[in-house]
Design a protein around this motif. Structure first.
Motif, PDB file in Angstrom:
ATOM      1  N   ASN A 140       1.155  12.181   7.053  1.00 53.39           N
ATOM      2  CA  ASN A 140      -0.161  11.603   6.731  1.00 53.39           C
ATOM      3  C   ASN A 140      -1.329  12.161   7.542  1.00 53.39           C
ATOM      4  O   ASN A 140      -2.284  11.444   7.839  1.00 53.39           O
ATOM      5  CB  ASN A 140      -0.122  10.080   6.856  1.00 53.39           C
TER       6      ASN A 140
ATOM      7  N   SER B 212      -2.470   4.773  -1.761  1.00 58.87           N
ATOM      8  CA  SER B 212      -2.238   3.448  -2.325  1.00 58.87           C
ATOM      9  C   SER B 212      -2.424   3.554  -3.829  1.00 58.87           C
ATOM     10  O   SER B 212      -3.518   3.859  -4.307  1.00 58.87           O
ATOM     11  CB  SER B 212      -3.219   2.428  -1.739  1.00 58.87           C
TER      12      SER B 212
ATOM     13  N   THR C  48      -6.530  11.689   9.107  1.00 57.09           N
ATOM     14  CA  THR C  48      -5.350  11.088   8.516  1.00 57.09           C
ATOM     15  C   THR C  48      -5.685  10.577   7.118  1.00 57.09           C
ATOM     16  O   THR C  48      -6.847  10.403   6.776  1.00 57.09           O
ATOM     17  CB  THR C  48      -4.826   9.918   9.364  1.00 57.09           C
ATOM     18  N   TYR C  49      -4.639  10.350   6.330  1.00 52.69           N
ATOM     19  CA  TYR C  49      -4.860   9.826   4.987  1.00 52.69           C
ATOM     20  C   TYR C  49      -3.809   8.776   4.657  1.00 52.69           C
ATOM     21  O   TYR C  49      -2.743   8.715   5.268  1.00 52.69           O
ATOM     22  CB  TYR C  49      -4.809  10.953   3.941  1.00 52.69           C
ATOM     23  N   LYS C  50      -4.132   7.948   3.663  1.00 54.11           N
ATOM     24  CA  LYS C  50      -3.216   6.905   3.210  1.00 54.11           C
ATOM     25  C   LYS C  50      -3.263   6.844   1.693  1.00 54.11           C
ATOM     26  O   LYS C  50      -4.333   6.904   1.096  1.00 54.11           O
ATOM     27  CB  LYS C  50      -3.620   5.547   3.794  1.00 54.11           C
TER      28      LYS C  50
ATOM     29  N   GLU D 231     -13.053   8.419  -1.043  1.00 50.70           N
ATOM     30  CA  GLU D 231     -11.696   8.164  -1.511  1.00 50.70           C
ATOM     31  C   GLU D 231     -11.347   9.109  -2.654  1.00 50.70           C
ATOM     32  O   GLU D 231     -12.147   9.341  -3.559  1.00 50.70           O
ATOM     33  CB  GLU D 231     -11.585   6.719  -1.984  1.00 50.70           C
TER      34      GLU D 231
ATOM     35  N   THR E  50      -7.044   7.561   0.615  1.00 49.68           N
ATOM     36  CA  THR E  50      -8.125   7.227   1.539  1.00 49.68           C
ATOM     37  C   THR E  50      -8.065   8.162   2.733  1.00 49.68           C
ATOM     38  O   THR E  50      -7.021   8.279   3.383  1.00 49.68           O
ATOM     39  CB  THR E  50      -8.018   5.768   2.018  1.00 49.68           C
TER      40      THR E  50
ATOM     41  N   GLY F 121       0.806  -1.221   0.000  1.00 50.01           N
ATOM     42  CA  GLY F 121       0.000   0.000   0.000  1.00 50.01           C
ATOM     43  C   GLY F 121       0.829   1.256   0.000  1.00 50.01           C
ATOM     44  O   GLY F 121       0.311   2.351   0.198  1.00 50.01           O
ATOM     45  N   CYS F 122       2.114   1.167  -0.199  1.00 56.19           N
ATOM     46  CA  CYS F 122       2.952   2.356  -0.247  1.00 56.19           C
ATOM     47  C   CYS F 122       2.597   3.150  -1.484  1.00 56.19           C
ATOM     48  O   CYS F 122       2.430   2.593  -2.566  1.00 56.19           O
ATOM     49  CB  CYS F 122       4.427   1.976  -0.286  1.00 56.19           C
TER      50      CYS F 122
END
Length: 207
Positions: free
Chosen positions: A70, A162, A158-160, A180, A167, A21-22
């Motif tokens: 993040n 991918s 926070t967010y991520k 998203e 997200t 997921g990086c």
């Protein structure tokens, strides 16, 4: 042999990136524009059009700050909107006054100097100037209420990242809902937001 090993390691690294997921670094400040007409009732838009006020080009800035650790902040910036809307109102002030008088079955011609003086004004011009001042004060109060409402709609969390998706996990469920986001080839981030039960698509461009 070394060349084959290098290719193998590169392939493994690529696969690892996908499954862990990086994602790419999207940190920075972004801005999107929202058309105010999208938030307004059709009847209100029609009333303003009758006064000669075209709201189609009036926009509200929405900012999105993504930090390297993040965290994100989604907020409304009303500065440019207030400047543009104030200029629009001032340019059409005479038409607004005429429409206001018409609502009461009157016109400018009804307010002679004599009528104005009977109402406590030096002359008709002083009466109309007072009307402009009252409208300006009403706008200032409306701006304060707008800023308060927009501040309550701000979101942090926070967010991520991918692949080409972002997200968002909001820390406040009462704020604007963020679906998203999709990262475009130009670096923009498209996000669908839920505000007051209605979905809006925002395209954030990096500043």
């Amino acid at each position: 042999m070394k060349k084959k090993l290098a290719v193998l390691l590169a392939t493994v690294a690529s696969i690892a990136t996908i499954f862990t997921g990086c994602g790419k670094d999207v940190s920075g400040d972004y801005v999107a524009e929202v058309k105010l007409a999208d938030f307004m009732e059709e009847s209100d838009l029609s009333d303003m059009e009758e006064m000669g006020i075209d709201m189609s080009d009036i926009t509200l800035d929405v900012t999105l700050n993504l930090t390297k650790d993040n965290n994100f902040t989604f907020a409304f910036d009303t500065t440019s909107f207030k400047d543009d809307f104030s200029a629009l109102i001032n340019d059409n002030m005479d038409g607004i006054i005429d429409q206001t008088l018409e609502m009461y079955g009157m016109s400018r011609e009804d307010f002679t100097d004599e009528v104005a003086q009977a109402s406590g004004y030096d002359n008709a011009d002083a009466f109309f100037e007072e009307m402009k001042n009252q409208m300006s004060s009403a706008m200032d109060q409306a701006y304060e209420e707008l800023d308060k409402e927009m501040e309550e709609a701000n979101v942090t969390g926070t967010y991520k990242v991918s692949k080409n998706s972002v997200t968002f996990v909001s820390s406040d469920e009462d704020g604007v809902g963020l679906d998203e986001g999709t990262i475009g080839s130009d670096g923009s981030i498209t996000v669908v937001t839920d505000y007051d039960g209605q979905d809006f698509t925002l395209v954030f461009n990096k500043q």
